[in-house]
Structure formats: C-alpha cells, structure tokens
Design an enzyme around this catalytic site. Sequence first.
Site, PDB file in Angstrom:
ATOM      1  N   GLY A 187       0.800  -1.329   0.163  1.00  0.00           N
ATOM      2  CA  GLY A 187      -0.072   0.042   0.034  1.00  0.00           C
ATOM      3  C   GLY A 187       0.901   1.326   0.217  1.00  0.00           C
ATOM      4  N   LYS A 205       5.786  16.750  -3.805  1.00  0.00           N
ATOM      5  CA  LYS A 205       5.980  17.127  -2.191  1.00  0.00           C
ATOM      6  C   LYS A 205       6.978  18.285  -2.295  1.00  0.00           C
ATOM      7  CE  LYS A 205       4.631  12.337  -1.210  1.00  0.00           C
ATOM      8  NZ  LYS A 205       5.172  10.927  -1.016  1.00  0.00           N
TER       9      LYS A 205
HETATM   10  N1  LIG Z   1      -0.849   5.073   0.802  1.00  0.00           N
HETATM   11  C1  LIG Z   1      -0.044   5.989   1.259  1.00  0.00           C
HETATM   12  O1  LIG Z   1       0.764   5.708   2.039  1.00  0.00           O
HETATM   13  C2  LIG Z   1      -0.473   7.521   1.165  1.00  0.00           C
HETATM   14  C3  LIG Z   1      -1.386   8.081   0.298  1.00  0.00           C
HETATM   15  N2  LIG Z   1      -1.251   9.275   0.412  1.00  0.00           N
HETATM   16  C4  LIG Z   1      -2.531   9.973  -0.545  1.00  0.00           C
HETATM   17  O2  LIG Z   1      -3.803   9.765   0.109  1.00  0.00           O
HETATM   18  C5  LIG Z   1      -4.598   9.458  -1.017  1.00  0.00           C
HETATM   19  C6  LIG Z   1      -5.427   8.208  -0.611  1.00  0.00           C
HETATM   20  O3  LIG Z   1      -4.124   7.251  -0.795  1.00  0.00           O
HETATM   21  P1  LIG Z   1      -4.576   5.402  -0.687  1.00  0.00           P
HETATM   22  O4  LIG Z   1      -5.528   5.485   0.509  1.00  0.00           O
HETATM   23  O5  LIG Z   1      -3.335   4.827  -0.789  1.00  0.00           O
HETATM   24  O6  LIG Z   1      -5.370   5.158  -1.998  1.00  0.00           O
HETATM   25  P2  LIG Z   1      -6.591   4.130  -2.271  1.00  0.00           P
HETATM   26  O7  LIG Z   1      -6.195   3.498  -3.760  1.00  0.00           O
HETATM   27  O8  LIG Z   1      -5.961   2.734  -1.259  1.00  0.00           O
HETATM   28  O9  LIG Z   1      -7.822   4.552  -1.737  1.00  0.00           O
HETATM   29  C7  LIG Z   1      -8.639   5.273  -2.494  1.00  0.00           C
HETATM   30  C8  LIG Z   1     -10.098   5.259  -1.914  1.00  0.00           C
HETATM   31  O10 LIG Z   1     -10.869   6.179  -2.643  1.00  0.00           O
HETATM   32  C9  LIG Z   1     -11.972   5.649  -3.334  1.00  0.00           C
HETATM   33  N3  LIG Z   1     -12.323   6.597  -4.486  1.00  0.00           N
HETATM   34  C10 LIG Z   1     -11.328   6.518  -5.496  1.00  0.00           C
HETATM   35  N4  LIG Z   1     -12.023   7.419  -6.376  1.00  0.00           N
HETATM   36  C11 LIG Z   1     -13.210   7.555  -6.056  1.00  0.00           C
HETATM   37  C12 LIG Z   1     -14.490   8.391  -6.487  1.00  0.00           C
HETATM   38  N5  LIG Z   1     -14.397   8.911  -7.655  1.00  0.00           N
HETATM   39  N6  LIG Z   1     -15.542   8.377  -5.799  1.00  0.00           N
HETATM   40  C13 LIG Z   1     -15.423   7.656  -4.502  1.00  0.00           C
HETATM   41  N7  LIG Z   1     -14.625   7.280  -3.961  1.00  0.00           N
HETATM   42  C14 LIG Z   1     -13.182   7.067  -4.649  1.00  0.00           C
HETATM   43  C15 LIG Z   1     -11.499   4.326  -3.627  1.00  0.00           C
HETATM   44  O11 LIG Z   1     -12.761   3.291  -3.407  1.00  0.00           O
HETATM   45  P3  LIG Z   1     -12.840   1.803  -3.539  1.00  0.00           P
HETATM   46  O12 LIG Z   1     -12.192   1.432  -2.022  1.00  0.00           O
HETATM   47  O13 LIG Z   1     -14.236   1.320  -3.263  1.00  0.00           O
HETATM   48  O14 LIG Z   1     -12.056   1.581  -4.645  1.00  0.00           O
HETATM   49  C16 LIG Z   1     -10.677   3.994  -2.168  1.00  0.00           C
HETATM   50  O15 LIG Z   1     -11.520   3.575  -1.196  1.00  0.00           O
HETATM   51  C17 LIG Z   1      -3.971   9.610  -2.303  1.00  0.00           C
HETATM   52  O16 LIG Z   1      -4.004  11.172  -2.617  1.00  0.00           O
HETATM   53  C18 LIG Z   1      -2.529   9.455  -1.855  1.00  0.00           C
HETATM   54  O17 LIG Z   1      -1.550   9.928  -2.774  1.00  0.00           O
HETATM   55  C19 LIG Z   1      -0.501  10.374   0.985  1.00  0.00           C
HETATM   56  C20 LIG Z   1       0.446   9.687   1.624  1.00  0.00           C
HETATM   57  C21 LIG Z   1       0.559   8.312   1.930  1.00  0.00           C
HETATM   58  N1  LIG Z   2       3.315   6.706  -2.729  1.00  0.00           N
HETATM   59  C1  LIG Z   2       3.839   7.578  -1.782  1.00  0.00           C
HETATM   60  C2  LIG Z   2       2.712   7.459  -0.778  1.00  0.00           C
HETATM   61  C3  LIG Z   2       2.934   8.599  -0.075  1.00  0.00           C
HETATM   62  O1  LIG Z   2       2.965   9.612  -0.263  1.00  0.00           O
HETATM   63  C4  LIG Z   2       5.204   6.951  -1.558  1.00  0.00           C
HETATM   64  O2  LIG Z   2       5.738   6.024  -1.665  1.00  0.00           O
HETATM   65  O3  LIG Z   2       5.925   7.789  -0.673  1.00  0.00           O
END
Ligand SMILES: NC(=O)C1=CN([C@@H]2O[C@H](COP(=O)(O)OP(=O)(O)OC[C@H]3O[C@@H](n4cnc5c(N)ncnc54)[C@H](OP(=O)(O)O)[C@@H]3O)[C@@H](O)[C@H]2O)C=CC1
Ligand SMILES: N[C@@H](CC=O)C(=O)O
Length: 430
Positions: A187, A205
């Site tokens: 993830g 970033k």
């Molecule tokens: N993962 C990480 O370690 C980090 C992530 N981020 C940021 O956080 C954000 C989320 O990341 P992450 O949790 O990894 O992403 P994921 O892909 O794991 O989750 C995205 C979620 O958003 C939902 N979703 C996506 N598009 C839509 C839409 N159009 N309408 C409604 N729901 C939607 C998905 O639904 P469904 O579950 O049904 O598919 C899912 O639940 C991103 O901007 C990422 O860059 C920032 C720091 C670290």
């Molecule tokens: N894909 C990003 C998630 C956090 O921003 C990373 O690997 O650092």
Amino acid sequence: MKPVKVGLLGLGTVGTGVIRIVEGHQEDLSSQVGSPIIIERVAVKSIDKKRNIDIDRSKLTEDPWEIIRDPEIDVVVEVMGGIESTKDYILEALERGKHVVTANKDLMALYGSEILAKAQEKQCDVFYEASVAGGIPIIRTLIEGFSSDRIMKIMGIVNGTTNFILSKMSQEGASYDDVLTEAQQLGYAESDPTSDVEGLDAARKMAILGTLGFRTNVELTDVTVRGISSVTKEDIAYAKRLGYEMKLLGIADRDREDDQFSISVQPTLVKNTHPIAAVNGVYNAVYVYGEAVGETMFYGAGAGEMPTATSVVADLVAVVKNLKLGVNGLKAIVPYKAKKLKSDEAIAYKNFLLLNVADKAGVLAKITQVFAEYDVSLESVVQSPNAYTSDAEIIIVTHNASKASMDKVLKHFETLEVIKRVKSVYRVEG
Ligand SMILES: NC(=O)C1=CN([C@@H]2O[C@H](COP(=O)(O)OP(=O)(O)OC[C@H]3O[C@@H](n4cnc5c(N)ncnc54)[C@H](OP(=O)(O)O)[C@@H]3O)[C@@H](O)[C@H]2O)C=CC1
Ligand SMILES: N[C@@H](CC=O)C(=O)O
Ligand code: NA
C-alpha cells in the site's frame, strides 16, 4: 458538546487508517477538542467491495457530492486521490463553509494556491500534513516550528516506495521489479506507480515544501525531475565502493544574498556518513537547514495506512480546535517573495560519473583535459578493468561544478572516441 461530523472521501489504505484512529483513539481525541468526532458518511468507488474494516453499509455512498452537499457535515477529509474532479469537490466543500483535510499532494502541488485562497475567502481551514512525508509532521514544522527562521536548504527522501526499492536493491541485491510489486502490495505505491518511480510524486512534495520553506510560489514546473527507473545494481555497487548510498533526493536550496533558488528530484549519491544515507525502507526523512537553527532532520514512515492516517487525524484535531476557538481560515504561510530560479551557471554540486572506456595509454589524460577545458575540478578518479571485455570502467567524482559546465563536459564526451559509453551520471551530496 455537539459532535463534529466528518465526511470521508475514500476508504482505501489511508481512509481505513483514519477510521481506525478516530474510533480507536476517540477518548483522547474528544478530550482534546471538547466534543466527539464522528465519521458520518464515507464515499467509495464501489460499495460492494470487500473491506478489511467493519463499517455500517448505510454510511457508504458512491457519490461524493452527497457528502459535499450534506449540511450536517462539518469537515471533509479527502483521502481518495485524483486531481480535477477532486479539486471540484474540495472547492465546493469550502464554498459551503466546510473545512477540509487532505492527503493529496498531487492536488495541493497543482492547485494548492487556488484552494488555499478559497479557504481564506470562506474562513475555512485546509490542512494537508499527510501530503508530504506521510507520518512526519514536516508541514507543521516548517509553518510553526521554523516560523522564526530563514530556511536555506531542504533535502528530503520524500517518497517511501522508491526508498523501499533502492534500499532493497542495495542491501539484498533484490531486483527492481520484484521490490516494486512488494511496495504496491504493502500500500505504499500510488495507484499508478509511475509517478513514484519517475520522481513525480517526490517532485510534487518538494514543490509543497519549497513553497512553505522559501515563502514563494514554487510550482511543479520549477522542479527538475529524474526518477530511479534507470538506476542499476551496478551503479549502486560502485557507489558503495566509494562510500556512498543511492537515494532519490529532493533538494531545494537558496542563496542567502539574493533568494535565488533551485529545486530538483534525482537519484543522488549520499556520503554514508550523512544521516540521510541511513534512512532505509519505506522511511522518509527531511533535512532542513535554517540560517539560525542550523542543521535539523525529521524522520519517520512516509507512507502506509497508520502513519499517514496519524497526520490526517492530527489535522482533523487542528481543524476542530480552531472551530472551538473561532479562528479557522487563518493562512499561516502566504508566499510573498518574487520567484527567482537559479540559472544553470549558478546551480553547482559534485558529480559522480561512470564511464566505459578503451583500456589503452593516454585515455585518462584525454578525459581529464575535457574537464579542465570547462573548469571542472576533480575530487577522485578510480579505474577498474571490466571483467567481461577488454574495456575499463572509470569512476570520477568532481568537486562542485556548475550544471552548465557539466552539460558541456557531457556534450564533449559524445565526440571523444576513447569514451565508449557514459554509463551513469549522478549528483553527489554530503
Ligand atoms: N498510501 C499511502 O501511504 C499514502 C497516500 N497518500 C495519498 O492519500 C490519498 C489516498 O491514498 P490511498 O489510501 O493509498 O488510496 P487507495 O487507492 O488505497 O484508496 C482510494 C479510495 O478512494 C476511493 N475512491 C477513489 N475514487 C473515487 C471516486 N471517484 N469516488 C468515490 N470514492 C473514490 C476508493 O474506493 P474503493 O475502495 O471502492 O475502490 C478507495 O476507497 C492519495 O491522494 C494518496 O496520494 C498520501 C500519503 C501516503
Ligand atoms: N506513494 C507515496 C505515498 C505517500 O505519499 C510514497 O511512496 O511515498
Ligand atoms: Na507529513
């Protein structure tokens, strides 16, 4: 004590962590802010998807607008990613007086100034701590902790996925593709991991950090970007032999006299005595040099469910505290300085070059002559035979040289018969 109602956009890696923390730490959270925090609605792409958290199905919606338009929702927490439509959701939420917390660096790097202006107009908060270096409170540190200082340099490992890949390649000799797959399963990677490995995620970033640190509007197009997809195990092994670790580093630095700055993301060889060289795995670190404070460094998990959610929920707490105090919408950093980017003549750093050359007399002299012609001085030159051919490998580390001079050296090398191939060129730090 009226509960604070939160609408969550996204229930993936980060969203799941947000629910776990809000539920698991509810007593601590509500005692800090003076009221319970309730996750009232959650938008997802597919309601029927199997989740690894228990959630009341009636809270779920596939239409984010239901949350944005719901008058009961006080705060929108956006952890679904995306840029254009997500910007529309956030702007409309602010228009309706809702506060916003987001982890979305893609959005903030591109449209941060528009979103923050709307927030100020509507007296709403927009906090985005999780967008840079996941669980490290670096945005808060730059805004609050260093409000009294002038930041001269920010150097960061700000992408967990690439640091995870480079660390495993360096320590275990693992293959690039296998480690990328592992990072995706854990993830860490973006939905399209190209933005991780090609350096775009780190560039976004760094644009955010540069804006906060230098108080000027740093845009994504100001960041020169090179990713790690061309880094080889051989490069890493040669670097190690000379006492360097390979890191994807974001580097923003500015001149004391005239505020000119440069900002870049590139695979960089860091001397193994520098603390940032010891940052491995999914960990991130941001080194900040302030004119008054000197050297500081902040370390922690840069990606993953719980570390990232920690920052998101801390922002939520900040929003609710401001709500109670009636002080939302106070923009802490207003970029006010004119933007002055350094020219290639003014950007200077050390370089590492790995050259494949003919193994015969006079080669080294011809090569060093080119460096001398463009006024590039050398720190070290090491030659080793190639085990498989009659060629030799030459590894050169320069002293600080301007980017313009180095470009000329490399252009000249294209015409030099004794150089069979310039295999790699990297920036050197530390
Ligand atoms: N993962 C990480 O370690 C980090 C992530 N981020 C940021 O956080 C954000 C989320 O990341 P992450 O949790 O990894 O992403 P994921 O892909 O794991 O989750 C995205 C979620 O958003 C939902 N979703 C996506 N598009 C839509 C839409 N159009 N309408 C409604 N729901 C939607 C998905 O639904 P469904 O579950 O049904 O598919 C899912 O639940 C991103 O901007 C990422 O860059 C920032 C720091 C670290
Ligand atoms: N894909 C990003 C998630 C956090 O921003 C990373 O690997 O650092
Ligand atoms: Na952070």
